[in-house]
Each structure stands twice: as structure tokens, then as C-alpha cells.
Design a protein around this motif. Structure first.
Motif, PDB file in Angstrom:
ATOM      1  N   PHE B  87      34.924  27.045  42.435  1.00  0.00           N
ATOM      2  CA  PHE B  87      33.915  28.115  42.443  1.00  0.00           C
ATOM      3  C   PHE B  87      33.566  28.536  41.018  1.00  0.00           C
ATOM      4  O   PHE B  87      34.440  28.926  40.256  1.00  0.00           O
ATOM      5  CB  PHE B  87      34.488  29.325  43.211  1.00  0.00           C
ATOM      6  N   VAL B  88      32.303  28.457  40.657  1.00  0.00           N
ATOM      7  CA  VAL B  88      31.839  29.033  39.387  1.00  0.00           C
ATOM      8  C   VAL B  88      31.189  30.368  39.718  1.00  0.00           C
ATOM      9  O   VAL B  88      30.135  30.411  40.347  1.00  0.00           O
ATOM     10  CB  VAL B  88      30.798  28.133  38.685  1.00  0.00           C
ATOM     11  N   ALA B 155      36.259  25.081  37.480  1.00  0.00           N
ATOM     12  CA  ALA B 155      35.833  24.753  38.850  1.00  0.00           C
ATOM     13  C   ALA B 155      35.910  23.255  39.129  1.00  0.00           C
ATOM     14  O   ALA B 155      36.082  22.836  40.271  1.00  0.00           O
ATOM     15  CB  ALA B 155      34.421  25.263  39.096  1.00  0.00           C
ATOM     16  N   ILE B 156      35.757  22.417  38.095  1.00  0.00           N
ATOM     17  CA  ILE B 156      35.703  20.965  38.331  1.00  0.00           C
ATOM     18  C   ILE B 156      37.032  20.255  38.081  1.00  0.00           C
ATOM     19  O   ILE B 156      37.229  19.127  38.524  1.00  0.00           O
ATOM     20  CB  ILE B 156      34.601  20.275  37.477  1.00  0.00           C
ATOM     21  N   VAL B 157      37.971  20.935  37.396  1.00  0.00           N
ATOM     22  CA  VAL B 157      39.153  20.234  36.895  1.00  0.00           C
ATOM     23  C   VAL B 157      40.029  19.665  38.009  1.00  0.00           C
ATOM     24  O   VAL B 157      40.675  18.633  37.841  1.00  0.00           O
ATOM     25  CB  VAL B 157      39.975  21.186  35.981  1.00  0.00           C
ATOM     26  N   ASN B 158      40.078  20.325  39.154  1.00  0.00           N
ATOM     27  CA  ASN B 158      40.938  19.874  40.246  1.00  0.00           C
ATOM     28  C   ASN B 158      40.265  18.828  41.136  1.00  0.00           C
ATOM     29  O   ASN B 158      40.791  18.465  42.181  1.00  0.00           O
ATOM     30  CB  ASN B 158      41.273  21.076  41.135  1.00  0.00           C
ATOM     31  N   ASN B 159      39.078  18.384  40.730  1.00  0.00           N
ATOM     32  CA  ASN B 159      38.308  17.417  41.503  1.00  0.00           C
ATOM     33  C   ASN B 159      38.139  17.841  42.971  1.00  0.00           C
ATOM     34  O   ASN B 159      38.498  17.109  43.892  1.00  0.00           O
ATOM     35  CB  ASN B 159      39.013  16.047  41.476  1.00  0.00           C
ATOM     36  N   PRO B 160      37.584  19.032  43.200  1.00  0.00           N
ATOM     37  CA  PRO B 160      37.497  19.545  44.566  1.00  0.00           C
ATOM     38  C   PRO B 160      36.430  18.803  45.378  1.00  0.00           C
ATOM     39  O   PRO B 160      35.552  18.151  44.815  1.00  0.00           O
ATOM     40  CB  PRO B 160      37.069  21.002  44.352  1.00  0.00           C
ATOM     41  N   LYS B 161      36.524  18.902  46.705  1.00  0.00           N
ATOM     42  CA  LYS B 161      35.541  18.227  47.566  1.00  0.00           C
ATOM     43  C   LYS B 161      34.199  18.967  47.516  1.00  0.00           C
ATOM     44  O   LYS B 161      33.143  18.384  47.725  1.00  0.00           O
ATOM     45  CB  LYS B 161      36.030  18.238  49.022  1.00  0.00           C
ATOM     46  N   LEU B 162      34.281  20.302  47.276  1.00  0.00           N
ATOM     47  CA  LEU B 162      33.079  21.146  47.304  1.00  0.00           C
ATOM     48  C   LEU B 162      33.037  22.015  46.053  1.00  0.00           C
ATOM     49  O   LEU B 162      34.024  22.662  45.718  1.00  0.00           O
ATOM     50  CB  LEU B 162      33.102  22.039  48.556  1.00  0.00           C
ATOM     51  N   ILE B 163      31.911  21.969  45.347  1.00  0.00           N
ATOM     52  CA  ILE B 163      31.726  22.858  44.194  1.00  0.00           C
ATOM     53  C   ILE B 163      30.635  23.870  44.526  1.00  0.00           C
ATOM     54  O   ILE B 163      29.532  23.493  44.932  1.00  0.00           O
ATOM     55  CB  ILE B 163      31.332  22.064  42.930  1.00  0.00           C
ATOM     56  N   LEU B 164      30.964  25.163  44.373  1.00  0.00           N
ATOM     57  CA  LEU B 164      29.985  26.233  44.583  1.00  0.00           C
ATOM     58  C   LEU B 164      29.732  26.861  43.220  1.00  0.00           C
ATOM     59  O   LEU B 164      30.642  27.418  42.613  1.00  0.00           O
ATOM     60  CB  LEU B 164      30.548  27.282  45.554  1.00  0.00           C
ATOM     61  N   ALA B 165      28.516  26.742  42.723  1.00  0.00           N
ATOM     62  CA  ALA B 165      28.211  27.231  41.382  1.00  0.00           C
ATOM     63  C   ALA B 165      27.114  28.293  41.464  1.00  0.00           C
ATOM     64  O   ALA B 165      25.973  27.989  41.802  1.00  0.00           O
ATOM     65  CB  ALA B 165      27.777  26.067  40.492  1.00  0.00           C
TER      66      ALA B 165
END
Ligand SMILES: Nc1ncnc2c1ncn2[C@@H]1O[C@H](COP(=O)(O)OP(=O)(O)OP(=O)(O)O)[C@@H](O)[C@H]1O
Ligand SMILES: Nc1ncnc2c1ncn2[C@@H]1O[C@H](COP(=O)(O)OP(=O)(O)OP(=O)(O)O)[C@@H](O)[C@H]1O
Ligand SMILES: [Mg+2]
Ligand SMILES: [Mg+2]
Lengths: 227, 227
Positions: B87-88, B155-165
Motif C-alpha cells: 500500500f502506498v 510497498a513493492i519490496v515484498n513483491n506483493p500480489k496486489l499494489i494499491l497506490a
């Protein structure tokens, strides 16, 4: 009104020194409407903080209305800020335990304005930025763009001679941005000096001149539209 | 992956009820790249908070990867957030007493990743957003746009399946914005689902579809560029 002469700003971090502003020379007259653009981290907010008497240069001189601010103590600087300058911060800095209305009233309390008049002027300022129906909301009950607009209302309510707005439309949609920039244009027509940091060209269009900052230096001035 | 069915969100303020989201119906598949646009105060962040399992609907149902989130308790929701979602936040929410590097490491601590690997991945993420030379800086030693980029790196470092920015380029100049949106495009090509709230059309262009929100409702969908 504003004169920066060879202004530098550096931070020391242990052994390292970081030169954030390098030999800034800048003159802004009463009634000017200036846009400042430049990459993230280039020094725009640092420059605004010095112009707004919130920070002092590491070297060089800053004259505000002819006075060398290095000759003034912190109390005198605070007095200039309260009486003459309205500041819209990049991070808003609203007081979390005060409603939108009370946040906007703050500069008027410092100016010694009575309660009844403060209430009325604060309400008017919030209506001007489209928040007439959010007057009693607390900051955590407001959207990002609504908080930004409360910060703008607070900066204009005391009718200051100089408005410094650091990315005042960063959280706003196009239509709301234009409404805010039209407010600034009206204030400028009435004689208020306005300096806006922005990364959007559509916003910079409202200004009479654009200054580009890069790596702590003023790269160029665009006087294309005349002063 | 994401399914909202007749979702509403209301706040009560004494006697008044404010309907912030009204009958939202929305479906987003794994691998989608969606932009959400709309006026300030229209409900975009509120919608993002529900999608990101940070907030619950007042009524209606939200299915994340087929699970009805109203059937999950707060601990299970926290687990989904930590494992699957980056989440950003519109206001960044960096921890003020941790350096940029340590802020970016936080999601990996929750994921149980070892110190040496965390250090390396956090460093890489900060380099990706152009902050390789600001790794040890504290948030108050960073510009607005640099703080925003630390929030993106986190927000991107953990390589998540979903990014909410939520407005991830609000504080960035055009060139830096494009670099960030290209990072998101690369992640989307690798299969990450991305939802970006933005008020800038140039940013929405990077998405495959655009949703417009107004007064708490989804006004229209622009599928012009195909899914
Ligand atoms: N706790 C609350 N109580 C009452 N109203 C609230 C509360 N929280 C949010 N709101 C209202 O909900 C509305 C939507 O807020 P939201 O943050 O989702 O807007 P947004 O679309 O993200 O706006 P922006 O573009 O300005 O960030 C706003 O009008 C806000 O005043
Ligand atoms: N206390 C500090 N110590 C070290 N470096 C600092 C400190 N404060 C600010 N900086 C650095 O000063 C530089 C300029 O910061 P500034 O906030 O003026 O940039 P900016 O142009 O406003 O950027 P943005 O567009 O991202 O808001 C940044 O690179 C930042 O890392
Ligand atoms: Mg700044
Ligand atoms: Mg928002």
C-alpha cells in the motif's frame, strides 16, 4: 520585496556535508506571481522555507522588505511570518485536534482578531476553497485534497502580503486545482505577492514568471509572459 | 481477485449520516492495471482502504481472492495485508524515527525475512525509485517527493500480489513520475495487480483501464484500451 544574495544551505551528516542550495541569487518584487519548478529533491521546499523566514541560509544574505533577516532574532522572524506571510506547506501541517474552522482561525488568533470576526472570516475562506460543508470536520475526517484546501484557506485568511504555496494542488483533481489557482490569481490582482512551487505546467501557467531549480541552483528564468 | 458487491460506506457525525460510498460494484482480475480518477472528496481513498482490507464496508460484500472479508477477523485481515498487499498511502505514513532503509524493511520483518536479505532487498528497492544515495536519511531529512518514493519502495519490496497506490506521483516532477509508472508497468508485466488513484491523465495512461468515481459512485469505466 524579496532579495536573496549568494544564498547557500548545507546540512552536515557526520563527516558528510550536503549542499542543498548553492549560490542562489533571486529578486522578487511586490505583486509578482512566480512559479518554481524542478525535480524532486532539487531544493524547492528548502528555498521556500528560507524565503518564508522558517529557516536561515548557511551563508549569503536574505533581505525581506529591505531588512537583512540575519540581523533579526527568532522572535522578530516569527512576527514577520505571522503578520506578512501565508504559508501552504507541502505536508499541510494541520493541527489534528482542531476542526477545519479552528485550524483556519489560528493565524487570526496570533493577529489579535476577535472571536466573532475570526469565525466569519474563517468560514468565508473555507467556502472560497469549496469546503463550506466541511467546516466542523476534524483533519482525520477529511480527504487528502480537503486537508490541502484547509491549509490553503489558513494561508489566505489573514490577507497576507506574501503567499508561499508549496505544491498547493498536489492532491487536487484538475477542476479543483483550477479553482484554487483562480483564487490565487484574484489575490494577486489585489496586490498579494504569490510564489507557488509546482510540478505541473498547467499550474505554472497561472504565474507571470517561472523559475526552474535543479540540484540546488536556479537553472533558468522564463520571463516569456512578461512581468 | 477483487469483487465488491453493493458496497456502501457511511460515517455518522452525531445526528448526521454521510454516505461516502454508495452501492459500489466492481470486479478486478489478477494481472489488471487499473487507474481510479475523480474529484477531491469523491471517495477514492475510502474505496482503496476497503480494497486493501484496512477498512470494512458499512454494507455490501467484499471478496478478496474469493474470500468474503466480513467473515475474517482483524488478525486474519492483517495477515492478508502483510502477505499479499503493498500500500502506498496518500500521506506516506513513514515511521519518523526510522531511516529510509529501515522503513522499507518493515514489511519484510513481518514476513519473517532474515536481516542480511532484508538489507539487500530494501537497498535495491530504494535504488529502483532513485534514492540509492538517501538510504540512511531520516524522513525529516527527505524532500516531499523523496518521502513519497520511500513509501513506494516499501510497498513493492515484498513483491506483493496486489499494489494499491493512492496518488503515488502527487509530489513528483514529470520525469520522476514517469520512472515510477514504468516500474509499476514492469511489475504488472510480471503479474502484479496494480490499482493507482491519480488525478493526472498522464499517469492514468499507464493503466489498462480507468474508473471514474464521483460523489461515492462509480461513474463510468473507460475500457478504451482493452484489458
Ligand atoms: N471519519 C469521517 N467522518 C466523516 N466524513 C469522512 C470521514 N472520513 C472521510 N470522510 C469524508 O469522505 C469523503 C471521501 O473521502 P476520501 O478520502 O475517500 O476522498 P478522496 O476521493 O480520496 O479525495 P482526495 O482526492 O481529496 O484524496 C470526503 O468528503 C471526506 O470528508
Ligand atoms: N536535514 C537534512 N539533512 C540532509 N539532507 C536534507 C535535509 N533536509 C533536506 N535534505 C535534502 O535536501 C534536498 C532538497 O530538499 P527539498 O525538500 O528542498 O526538495 P524539493 O525540491 O522540495 O523536493 P520535492 O519536489 O520532492 O518536494 C533533498 O535532496 C533532501 O534529501
Ligand atoms: Mg518539496
Ligand atoms: Mg484521497
Amino acid at each position: 520585496m524579496i532579495k536573496l544574495e549568494d544564498v547557500t544551505k548545507s546540512y552536515r551528516n557526520g563527516k558528510e556535508t550536503m549542499d542543498v542550495l548553492k549560490n542562489i541569487n533571486l529578486e522578487i518584487r511586490q505583486g509578482d506571481f512566480v512559479a518554481i519548478m524542478g525535480p524532486s529533491g532539487s531544493g524547492k521546499s528548502t528555498l521556500m522555507n528560507i524565503i518564508g523566514c522558517l529557516d536561515r541560509p548557511t551563508s549569503g544574505a536574505y533581505y525581506f522588505e529591505g531588512k537583512d533577516i540575519s540581523s533579526l532574532d527568532d522572535q522578530e522572524l516569527a512576527k514577520i511570518r505571522n503578520k506578512k506571510i501565508g504559508f501552504v506547506f507541502q505536508q499541510f501541517h494541520l493541527l489534528p485536534r482542531l476542526s477545519a474552522l479552528k485550524n483556519v482561525e489560528l493565524p487570526m488568533i496570533y493577529a489579535g482578531i476577535g472571536k466573532k470576526q475570526r469565525d466569519e472570516l474563517a468560514k468565508q475562506a473555507l467556502i472560497k476553497v469549496g469546503l463550506g460543508d466541511r467546516i466542523q470536520h476534524m483533519p482525520n475526517e477529511l480527504s487528502g485534497g480537503q486537508k490541502q484546501r484547509v491549509a490553503i484557506a489558513r494561508a489566505i485568511v489573514n490577507n497576507p502580503k506574501l503567499i508561499l504555496a508549496d505544491e498547493p494542488t498536489g492532491a487536487l483533481d484538475t477542476k479543483t486545482s483550477e479553482a484554487i489557482m483562480e483564487q490565487f490569481t484574484m489575490l494577486n490582482k489585489e496586490g498579494t505577492t504569490i510564489i507557488v512551487v509546482t510540478h505541473e505546467h498547467e499550474v505554472a501557467q497561472f504565474a507571470k514568471r517561472t523559475i526552474v531549480v535543479r540540484d540546488g541552483e536556479i537553472l533558468q528564468e522564463d520571463l516569456g509572459r512578461g512581468s
